[in-house]
Design an enzyme around this catalytic site. Sequence first.
Site, PDB file in Angstrom:
ATOM      1  N   SER A 235       1.060  -1.410  -0.134  1.00 52.57           N
ATOM      2  CA  SER A 235      -0.293  -0.275  -0.388  1.00 52.57           C
ATOM      3  C   SER A 235       0.812   0.677   0.071  1.00 52.57           C
ATOM      4  O   SER A 235       0.260   2.268  -0.129  1.00 52.57           O
ATOM      5  CB  SER A 235      -0.943  -0.013   0.928  1.00 52.57           C
ATOM      6  OG  SER A 235      -0.188   0.403   2.995  1.00 52.57           O
TER       7      SER A 235
ATOM      8  N   LYS B 286       0.595   4.535   6.735  1.00 48.25           N
ATOM      9  CA  LYS B 286      -0.562   5.377   5.967  1.00 48.25           C
ATOM     10  C   LYS B 286       0.093   6.733   5.962  1.00 48.25           C
ATOM     11  O   LYS B 286       1.237   6.964   6.578  1.00 48.25           O
ATOM     12  CB  LYS B 286      -1.549   4.746   6.478  1.00 48.25           C
ATOM     13  CG  LYS B 286      -2.344   4.207   6.332  1.00 48.25           C
ATOM     14  CD  LYS B 286      -1.603   3.164   4.749  1.00 48.25           C
ATOM     15  CE  LYS B 286      -2.844   1.274   4.784  1.00 48.25           C
ATOM     16  NZ  LYS B 286      -2.331   1.134   3.610  1.00 48.25           N
TER      17      LYS B 286
END
Length: 183
Positions: A43, A83
């Site tokens: 990700s 993230k």
Amino acid sequence: MEKTKSFIVDKAYYIVSVLVLAFLIIFVIFTFLFRTSVVRGDSMNPNLLDGEKVIVRVFAYTPEQGDVIIISQPNAMHLNLVKRVVATEGQQVDINPLEGKVYVDGVALDEPYTLEPTYVTGDLNYPVTVPEGCVFAMGDNRNNSTDSRFNSVGFIQTDYIVGKAVLKLDGFGFKKVAGKDYE
């Protein structure tokens, strides 16, 4: 002979005390100031790859837009997440999948660190406003990231932010993690 024995004992004591002090200093640094974390998944491509190790600043950290953070908030994957902070409390987030752009407070983000434009909107209805004490975080690989766009992760409560990723292990050295001032 007695002098030699005393010299050896003194040297051994010195070496042991230096090693114990070094261990204590490293323990304090990596307990209260910095931690290490491992990136799991794709990700955060292209900036952080699966299996890369990062150094995380944990002491006196307040999340800012553009920071790469480590998240311990319970989620559907049962993993700590890595993230990027897209918006902080009170900011409004909107995603236009036709343009592939993310907007914060009506302004399109300049995101040279992303792998590709943002076409995946998740399962939220936009625009959304980030609640107090939370951030909205997304992976850099926007179309292959489960993040705040999905109810399975949702808004990230700041109490669950371990810290900011500042360095990554790059070969035999360290390299700065690309933040809001992308390099």
